[in-house]
Each structure stands twice: as structure tokens, then as C-alpha cells.
Motif scaffolding. Structure first.
Motif, short mmCIF file in Angstrom:
data_model
loop_
_atom_site.label_atom_id
_atom_site.label_comp_id
_atom_site.label_asym_id
_atom_site.label_seq_id
_atom_site.Cartn_x
_atom_site.Cartn_y
_atom_site.Cartn_z
N PHE A 19 0.83 -1.21 0.00
CA PHE A 19 0.00 0.00 0.00
C PHE A 19 0.86 1.26 0.00
O PHE A 19 0.55 2.24 -0.68
CB PHE A 19 -0.95 0.03 1.20
CG PHE A 19 -2.25 -0.66 0.95
CD1 PHE A 19 -3.11 -0.22 -0.05
CD2 PHE A 19 -2.62 -1.75 1.71
CE1 PHE A 19 -4.31 -0.84 -0.29
CE2 PHE A 19 -3.83 -2.39 1.48
CZ PHE A 19 -4.68 -1.93 0.48
N LEU A 20 1.95 1.24 0.76
CA LEU A 20 2.85 2.40 0.77
C LEU A 20 3.45 2.64 -0.62
O LEU A 20 3.55 3.78 -1.07
CB LEU A 20 3.96 2.21 1.80
CG LEU A 20 3.56 2.34 3.26
CD1 LEU A 20 4.73 1.98 4.17
CD2 LEU A 20 3.06 3.75 3.56
N ALA A 21 3.87 1.56 -1.27
CA ALA A 21 4.44 1.70 -2.62
C ALA A 21 3.40 2.23 -3.59
O ALA A 21 3.71 3.09 -4.43
CB ALA A 21 4.99 0.36 -3.10
N LEU A 22 2.17 1.75 -3.48
CA LEU A 22 1.12 2.24 -4.36
C LEU A 22 0.71 3.67 -4.02
O LEU A 22 0.22 4.40 -4.89
CB LEU A 22 -0.10 1.32 -4.30
CG LEU A 22 0.08 -0.05 -4.93
CD1 LEU A 22 -1.15 -0.91 -4.70
CD2 LEU A 22 0.38 0.07 -6.42
N GLY A 23 0.94 4.07 -2.78
CA GLY A 23 0.61 5.44 -2.37
C GLY A 23 1.52 6.48 -3.01
O GLY A 23 1.11 7.61 -3.22
N ASN A 24 2.74 6.11 -3.32
CA ASN A 24 3.65 7.01 -4.01
C ASN A 24 4.56 6.19 -4.92
O ASN A 24 5.67 5.83 -4.57
CB ASN A 24 4.47 7.84 -3.03
CG ASN A 24 5.08 9.06 -3.69
OD1 ASN A 24 5.26 9.08 -4.91
ND2 ASN A 24 5.41 10.05 -2.91
N THR A 25 4.03 5.89 -6.09
CA THR A 25 4.74 5.00 -7.01
C THR A 25 6.03 5.60 -7.55
O THR A 25 6.97 4.87 -7.83
CB THR A 25 3.82 4.60 -8.19
OG1 THR A 25 3.34 5.79 -8.83
CG2 THR A 25 2.65 3.76 -7.71
N ASN A 136 2.12 5.54 -23.77
CA ASN A 136 2.00 6.54 -22.70
C ASN A 136 3.29 6.63 -21.90
O ASN A 136 3.26 6.90 -20.70
CB ASN A 136 0.85 6.16 -21.77
CG ASN A 136 -0.47 6.15 -22.48
OD1 ASN A 136 -0.97 7.18 -22.89
ND2 ASN A 136 -1.02 4.97 -22.66
N PHE A 137 4.41 6.42 -22.56
CA PHE A 137 5.68 6.28 -21.86
C PHE A 137 6.04 7.50 -21.02
O PHE A 137 6.50 7.36 -19.89
CB PHE A 137 6.82 5.99 -22.86
CG PHE A 137 8.05 5.48 -22.19
CD1 PHE A 137 8.13 4.16 -21.78
CD2 PHE A 137 9.13 6.32 -21.93
CE1 PHE A 137 9.26 3.69 -21.14
CE2 PHE A 137 10.25 5.86 -21.29
CZ PHE A 137 10.32 4.53 -20.90
N ALA A 138 5.80 8.68 -21.53
CA ALA A 138 6.17 9.90 -20.79
C ALA A 138 5.40 10.00 -19.47
O ALA A 138 5.96 10.42 -18.46
CB ALA A 138 5.91 11.13 -21.64
N ALA A 139 4.16 9.58 -19.48
CA ALA A 139 3.34 9.68 -18.27
C ALA A 139 3.58 8.51 -17.31
O ALA A 139 3.42 8.66 -16.11
CB ALA A 139 1.87 9.72 -18.65
N ILE A 140 3.97 7.38 -17.83
CA ILE A 140 4.06 6.16 -17.03
C ILE A 140 5.47 5.85 -16.54
O ILE A 140 5.65 5.23 -15.50
CB ILE A 140 3.53 4.96 -17.86
CG1 ILE A 140 2.04 5.10 -18.10
CG2 ILE A 140 3.82 3.64 -17.19
CD1 ILE A 140 1.47 4.04 -19.00
N SER A 141 6.49 6.30 -17.25
CA SER A 141 7.85 5.80 -17.04
C SER A 141 8.36 5.95 -15.62
O SER A 141 9.09 5.09 -15.13
CB SER A 141 8.82 6.45 -18.03
OG SER A 141 8.87 7.84 -17.82
N LEU A 142 8.01 7.02 -14.93
CA LEU A 142 8.54 7.22 -13.58
C LEU A 142 7.75 6.47 -12.51
O LEU A 142 8.23 6.32 -11.38
CB LEU A 142 8.59 8.70 -13.22
CG LEU A 142 9.69 9.49 -13.90
CD1 LEU A 142 9.64 10.96 -13.47
CD2 LEU A 142 11.05 8.90 -13.61
N SER A 143 6.57 6.00 -12.83
CA SER A 143 5.77 5.35 -11.80
C SER A 143 5.55 3.86 -12.04
O SER A 143 5.09 3.16 -11.14
CB SER A 143 4.41 6.04 -11.67
OG SER A 143 3.70 5.97 -12.89
N LEU A 149 5.88 -2.94 -8.21
CA LEU A 149 6.33 -3.35 -6.88
C LEU A 149 5.17 -3.37 -5.90
O LEU A 149 5.02 -4.33 -5.13
CB LEU A 149 7.43 -2.42 -6.37
CG LEU A 149 7.89 -2.68 -4.93
CD1 LEU A 149 8.62 -4.01 -4.85
CD2 LEU A 149 8.75 -1.54 -4.43
N GLY A 150 4.35 -2.33 -5.91
CA GLY A 150 3.21 -2.28 -5.00
C GLY A 150 2.26 -3.44 -5.21
O GLY A 150 1.81 -4.08 -4.25
N ILE A 151 1.94 -3.73 -6.46
CA ILE A 151 1.05 -4.86 -6.76
C ILE A 151 1.68 -6.17 -6.31
O ILE A 151 1.01 -7.01 -5.69
CB ILE A 151 0.71 -4.89 -8.27
CG1 ILE A 151 -0.16 -3.68 -8.63
CG2 ILE A 151 0.02 -6.19 -8.65
CD1 ILE A 151 -0.33 -3.45 -10.12
#
Length: 172
Positions: A19-25, A136-143, A149-151
Motif C-alpha cells: 500500500f505504501l508503494a502504491l501510495g507514491n509509485t 504513454n511512456f512519458a506519463a508512465i515511465s517514472l511510476s 512493486l506495489g502490486i
């Protein structure tokens, strides 16, 4: 005899970390990159030591080159975690695309099998996921790494809780 409470406790902690990982991916992705960079740097330094100390014997040049490459990747990931995260996302996307493509080829070869549809669906979903990431690489790449990991932590946590409860109910 295994203490089932330990397994449930580890499962609950793992689930909470998910949950913490999903809270700030994004933060989770950067943490993965820095941790992986540290591991690369340690492995590269060890490989260089093996090459210089003679422990690599016949593969000295290969050991030195591989160690230098690993050390450089590690330092790069630690010094530039954002760029490292983008690079790792590219690698993960490539693996998804390759994995899905291989499953589609396997499904095609197994057309007469009842497992054809399972492999076809699995390969198709994986290729579409890779396509979505690329689109959607620009929007997704950092998260993306933090999301994965969160999943993974949520699923592992639930599995460990289930395992602990199984042990509680099935003592021998």
C-alpha cells in the motif's frame, strides 16, 4: 513446527508496504533504481577486484570489462535515479513485449491444444500492456516500477497471510 503468527505478521507487513508503494509509485520507483544501482555498483566492484586479484584466472579481461560496466551502471543509477528509472522502465517494457510475443508464437504452434486460448489471451494481454506503456511512456515511465512493486507486495502479502492461516489450521 512453524509458528504461523510469524508468517501472518510478515504477510501483513508486506501487504502494508505494498500500500505504501502504491501510495507514491514515483518514490517507490526511484527507491528501486537506487537500490538496484547500489547492487550493480557492489557487484561491479567485486568483479573488478576478482579481475585485478587474479581470482578470475582465464577470464581476466572479461571480468574487468564486466566489472567496469556493472560499476558504471550502478554509479549512473545512483547519481541519476530519474534517468535510471526511465531506463529500467524501457527494459521492463521490452521484456513484456518479448514475453507476450513468445507466448503468442507458442499459442500459434499449439492451435490444436485446449491450452491455445489461454496462451493466446495471456500473450495478447501482455503485448497490449507493453503497447499501452509505449504509447504513454512519458506519463508512465517514472511510476511503472513502483506500481509493479506495489502490486507484487500486495499479492505476496496476501499469499503469506494465507500461508500462515493455512499453517494455523493444519498443524500436524
Amino acid at each position: 513446527m512453524t509458528n504461523w503468527k510469524i508468517w501472518v505478521g510478515i504477510g501483513v507487513l508486506t501487504f502494508l508496504f505494498g500500500f505504501l508503494a502504491l501510495g507514491n509509485t514515483v518514490v517507490a520507483s526511484l527507491a528501486i533504481t537506487i537500490m538496484l544501482g547500489t547492487l550493480f555498483a557492489i557487484a561491479g566492484a567485486a568483479q573488478l577486484w576478482a579481475g585485478f586479484s587474479g581470482a578470475a584466472h582465464d577470464n581476466r579481461v572479461f571480468s574487468l570489462l564486466w566489472g567496469l560496466l556493472s560499476l558504471m551502471i550502478g554509479v549512473s543509477f545512483i547519481a541519476n535515479p530519474v534517468e535510471g528509472t526511465v531506463s529500467l522502465t524501457m527494459v521492463v517494457t521490452g521484456f513484456l513485449l518479448a514475453s507476450g510475443g513468445i507466448r503468442l508464437l507458442m499459442a500459434w504452434r499449439m492451435r490444436e491444444s485446449p491450452l491455445f486460448w489461454t496462451l493466446l489471451l495471456s500473450g495478447t494481454v501482455t503485448v497490449l500492456l507493453a503497447g499501452y506503456i509505449i504509447g504513454n511512456f512519458a506519463a508512465i515511465s517514472l511510476s511503472l516500477l513502483g506500481l509493479l512493486l506495489g502490486i507484487e507486495l500486495l499479492v505476496d502479502g496476501a499469499g503469506l497471510i494465507g500461508f500462515g492461516l493455512f499453517l494455523r489450521n493444519h498443524r500436524s
